[in-house]
Scaffold this motif. Structure first.
Motif, PDB file in Angstrom:
ATOM      1  N   TYR A  13      25.316  44.778  21.752  1.00 17.57           N
ATOM      2  CA  TYR A  13      24.199  44.817  22.678  1.00 17.57           C
ATOM      3  C   TYR A  13      23.982  46.264  23.093  1.00 17.57           C
ATOM      4  CZ  TYR A  13      28.413  44.559  25.540  1.00 17.57           C
ATOM      5  OH  TYR A  13      29.667  44.763  26.045  1.00 17.57           O
ATOM      6  N   PRO A  14      22.748  46.634  23.402  1.00 13.82           N
ATOM      7  CA  PRO A  14      22.500  47.989  23.894  1.00 13.82           C
ATOM      8  C   PRO A  14      23.042  48.140  25.318  1.00 13.82           C
ATOM      9  CG  PRO A  14      20.496  46.717  23.981  1.00 13.82           C
ATOM     10  CD  PRO A  14      21.500  45.860  23.289  1.00 13.82           C
ATOM     11  N   MET A  15      23.260  49.359  25.711  1.00  8.79           N
ATOM     12  CA  MET A  15      23.681  49.659  27.073  1.00  8.79           C
ATOM     13  C   MET A  15      22.965  50.916  27.533  1.00  8.79           C
ATOM     14  SD  MET A  15      27.737  48.791  27.230  1.00  8.79           S
ATOM     15  CE  MET A  15      27.648  48.743  29.024  1.00  8.79           C
ATOM     16  N   GLY A  16      22.951  51.095  28.833  1.00  9.62           N
ATOM     17  CA  GLY A  16      22.251  52.273  29.326  1.00  9.62           C
ATOM     18  C   GLY A  16      22.479  52.520  30.794  1.00  9.62           C
ATOM     19  N   TRP A  17      21.726  53.511  31.290  1.00  8.00           N
ATOM     20  CA  TRP A  17      21.825  53.931  32.685  1.00  8.00           C
ATOM     21  C   TRP A  17      20.441  54.110  33.290  1.00  8.00           C
ATOM     22  CZ3 TRP A  17      26.536  54.397  35.100  1.00  8.00           C
ATOM     23  CH2 TRP A  17      27.668  54.417  34.282  1.00  8.00           C
ATOM     24  N   PHE A  18      20.345  53.748  34.539  1.00  8.87           N
ATOM     25  CA  PHE A  18      19.167  53.987  35.350  1.00  8.87           C
ATOM     26  C   PHE A  18      19.636  54.655  36.637  1.00  8.87           C
ATOM     27  CE2 PHE A  18      15.706  51.510  33.363  1.00  8.87           C
ATOM     28  CZ  PHE A  18      16.434  50.880  32.362  1.00  8.87           C
ATOM     29  N   ARG A  19      18.696  55.175  37.389  1.00 11.49           N
ATOM     30  CA  ARG A  19      19.039  55.741  38.690  1.00 11.49           C
ATOM     31  C   ARG A  19      17.906  55.489  39.674  1.00 11.49           C
ATOM     32  NH1 ARG A  19      18.737  62.256  37.301  1.00 11.49           N
ATOM     33  NH2 ARG A  19      16.451  62.420  37.155  1.00 11.49           N
ATOM     34  N   GLN A  20      18.278  55.494  40.939  1.00 11.66           N
ATOM     35  CA  GLN A  20      17.273  55.301  41.983  1.00 11.66           C
ATOM     36  C   GLN A  20      17.598  56.203  43.153  1.00 11.66           C
ATOM     37  OE1 GLN A  20      16.679  51.242  43.292  1.00 11.66           O
ATOM     38  NE2 GLN A  20      14.618  51.733  43.994  1.00 11.66           N
ATOM     39  N   ALA A  21      16.678  57.091  43.445  1.00 11.35           N
ATOM     40  CA  ALA A  21      16.806  57.988  44.588  1.00 11.35           C
ATOM     41  C   ALA A  21      16.154  57.343  45.805  1.00 11.35           C
ATOM     42  CB  ALA A  21      16.155  59.322  44.274  1.00 11.35           C
ATOM     43  N   PRO A  22      16.543  57.738  47.003  1.00 11.89           N
ATOM     44  CA  PRO A  22      15.960  57.152  48.218  1.00 11.89           C
ATOM     45  C   PRO A  22      14.442  57.270  48.225  1.00 11.89           C
ATOM     46  CG  PRO A  22      17.872  58.468  48.762  1.00 11.89           C
ATOM     47  CD  PRO A  22      17.597  58.715  47.310  1.00 11.89           C
ATOM     48  N   GLY A  23      13.778  56.156  48.474  1.00  7.62           N
ATOM     49  CA  GLY A  23      12.331  56.159  48.567  1.00  7.62           C
ATOM     50  C   GLY A  23      11.604  56.213  47.244  1.00  7.62           C
ATOM     51  N   ARG A  37      13.230  52.815  40.652  1.00  2.78           N
ATOM     52  CA  ARG A  37      14.325  52.972  39.707  1.00  2.78           C
ATOM     53  C   ARG A  37      13.803  53.651  38.444  1.00  2.78           C
ATOM     54  NH1 ARG A  37      18.638  48.177  39.074  1.00  2.78           N
ATOM     55  NH2 ARG A  37      18.575  48.583  41.317  1.00  2.78           N
ATOM     56  N   GLU A  38      14.566  54.604  37.926  1.00  4.33           N
ATOM     57  CA  GLU A  38      14.146  55.452  36.816  1.00  4.33           C
ATOM     58  C   GLU A  38      15.084  55.293  35.625  1.00  4.33           C
ATOM     59  OE1 GLU A  38      13.600  60.289  35.991  1.00  4.33           O
ATOM     60  OE2 GLU A  38      14.729  59.557  37.718  1.00  4.33           O
ATOM     61  N   PHE A  39      14.508  55.190  34.442  1.00  7.49           N
ATOM     62  CA  PHE A  39      15.296  55.124  33.214  1.00  7.49           C
ATOM     63  C   PHE A  39      15.951  56.481  32.962  1.00  7.49           C
ATOM     64  CE2 PHE A  39      16.736  54.357  29.088  1.00  7.49           C
ATOM     65  CZ  PHE A  39      16.212  55.291  28.198  1.00  7.49           C
ATOM     66  N   VAL A  40      17.252  56.457  32.657  1.00  2.65           N
ATOM     67  CA  VAL A  40      17.991  57.688  32.392  1.00  2.65           C
ATOM     68  C   VAL A  40      18.364  57.798  30.922  1.00  2.65           C
ATOM     69  CG1 VAL A  40      20.104  58.980  32.879  1.00  2.65           C
ATOM     70  CG2 VAL A  40      18.904  57.802  34.737  1.00  2.65           C
ATOM     71  N   ALA A  41      19.064  56.789  30.393  1.00  2.00           N
ATOM     72  CA  ALA A  41      19.530  56.871  29.018  1.00  2.00           C
ATOM     73  C   ALA A  41      19.900  55.473  28.517  1.00  2.00           C
ATOM     74  CB  ALA A  41      20.738  57.792  28.899  1.00  2.00           C
ATOM     75  N   LYS A  77      21.388  68.961  38.961  1.00  2.00           N
ATOM     76  CA  LYS A  77      20.441  69.526  39.911  1.00  2.00           C
ATOM     77  C   LYS A  77      20.395  68.638  41.153  1.00  2.00           C
ATOM     78  CE  LYS A  77      17.496  70.897  36.016  1.00  2.00           C
ATOM     79  NZ  LYS A  77      16.139  70.782  35.422  1.00  2.00           N
ATOM     80  N   ALA A  78      19.890  69.191  42.230  1.00  2.00           N
ATOM     81  CA  ALA A  78      19.768  68.406  43.457  1.00  2.00           C
ATOM     82  C   ALA A  78      18.915  67.162  43.230  1.00  2.00           C
ATOM     83  CB  ALA A  78      19.181  69.270  44.567  1.00  2.00           C
ATOM     84  N   GLU A  79      17.916  67.276  42.391  1.00  2.00           N
ATOM     85  CA  GLU A  79      17.041  66.128  42.123  1.00  2.00           C
ATOM     86  C   GLU A  79      17.696  65.036  41.287  1.00  2.00           C
ATOM     87  OE1 GLU A  79      16.377  69.377  41.672  1.00  2.00           O
ATOM     88  OE2 GLU A  79      15.138  69.701  39.874  1.00  2.00           O
ATOM     89  N   ASP A  80      18.906  65.270  40.815  1.00  2.00           N
ATOM     90  CA  ASP A  80      19.659  64.217  40.131  1.00  2.00           C
ATOM     91  C   ASP A  80      20.370  63.297  41.122  1.00  2.00           C
ATOM     92  OD1 ASP A  80      20.582  66.651  37.679  1.00  2.00           O
ATOM     93  OD2 ASP A  80      19.067  65.070  37.465  1.00  2.00           O
ATOM     94  N   THR A  81      20.324  63.639  42.394  1.00  2.00           N
ATOM     95  CA  THR A  81      20.949  62.814  43.416  1.00  2.00           C
ATOM     96  C   THR A  81      20.315  61.437  43.440  1.00  2.00           C
ATOM     97  OG1 THR A  81      21.550  64.702  44.804  1.00  2.00           O
ATOM     98  CG2 THR A  81      21.324  62.553  45.893  1.00  2.00           C
ATOM     99  N   ALA A  82      21.145  60.412  43.288  1.00  2.00           N
ATOM    100  CA  ALA A  82      20.650  59.043  43.221  1.00  2.00           C
ATOM    101  C   ALA A  82      21.836  58.090  43.100  1.00  2.00           C
ATOM    102  CB  ALA A  82      19.726  58.850  42.025  1.00  2.00           C
ATOM    103  N   VAL A  83      21.532  56.816  43.226  1.00  2.00           N
ATOM    104  CA  VAL A  83      22.492  55.783  42.837  1.00  2.00           C
ATOM    105  C   VAL A  83      22.264  55.505  41.357  1.00  2.00           C
ATOM    106  CG1 VAL A  83      23.283  53.423  43.162  1.00  2.00           C
ATOM    107  CG2 VAL A  83      22.528  54.769  45.138  1.00  2.00           C
ATOM    108  N   TYR A  84      23.331  55.570  40.595  1.00  2.00           N
ATOM    109  CA  TYR A  84      23.245  55.370  39.155  1.00  2.00           C
ATOM    110  C   TYR A  84      23.744  53.980  38.796  1.00  2.00           C
ATOM    111  CZ  TYR A  84      22.015  60.209  38.319  1.00  2.00           C
ATOM    112  OH  TYR A  84      21.355  61.417  38.285  1.00  2.00           O
ATOM    113  N   TYR A  85      22.929  53.266  38.020  1.00  2.00           N
ATOM    114  CA  TYR A  85      23.224  51.894  37.649  1.00  2.00           C
ATOM    115  C   TYR A  85      23.469  51.782  36.153  1.00  2.00           C
ATOM    116  CZ  TYR A  85      21.249  50.754  42.223  1.00  2.00           C
ATOM    117  OH  TYR A  85      20.995  50.681  43.566  1.00  2.00           O
ATOM    118  N   CYS A  86      24.521  51.100  35.813  1.00  2.00           N
ATOM    119  CA  CYS A  86      24.798  50.749  34.424  1.00  2.00           C
ATOM    120  C   CYS A  86      24.045  49.469  34.086  1.00  2.00           C
ATOM    121  CB  CYS A  86      26.303  50.543  34.269  1.00  2.00           C
ATOM    122  SG  CYS A  86      26.851  50.026  32.632  1.00  2.00           S
TER     123      CYS A  86
END
Length: 127
Positions: A32-42, A45-49, A87-96
């Motif tokens: 199965y594929p796997m990946g990462w997303f992230r979500q910064a305050p406000g 959720r953004e696709f990462v990889a 970078k500071a803009e990478d600050t977020a909660v990262y989800y698998c």
């Protein structure tokens, strides 16, 4: 029941590196594929990889290309995200995430629609 547990988050300075890990349980065969997303305050959720089950194809969001690398260890049912030049803009909660859909081998698109999610790990980058 499929469970995903992330680890490796923390507080770092801009320019530093960090590696996130995610272990999947409740699965027998890692096809199965796997990946990462992230979500910064406000923010949404953004696709990462993402990565295919064999690891032969990887996909990245535009904001992390060239800085982040995704890879997996199927023997351990794990996926990793190596994050460099943070970078500071990478600050977020990262989800698998796991399962779901990634682009086919002939596609130039970069996206991931997963089925399962972890609880997230906080990454904070101070400038």
């Amino acid at each position: 029941q499929v469970q995903l547990v992330e680890s490796g988050g923390g507080l770092v300075q801009a320019g530093d590196s960090l590696r996130l890990s995610c272990v999947v349980s409740g699965r027998t065969f890692p096809r199965y594929p796997m990946g990462w997303f992230r979500q910064a305050p406000g923010k949404e959720r953004e696709f990462v990889a993402a990565i295919t089950w064999s690891g032969d194809r990887t996909y990245y969001g535009d904001s992390v290309k060239g800085r982040f690398t995704i890879y997996r260890d199927n023997a351990k049912n794990m996926v990793f995200l190596q994050m460099n030049s943070l970078k500071a803009e990478d600050t977020a909660v990262y989800y698998c995430a796991s399962d779901g859909e990634v682009p086919g081998p002939s596609s130039s698109a970069s996206y991931y629609y997963p089925t399962y999610w972890g609880q997230g790990t906080q990454v904070t980058v101070s400038s």
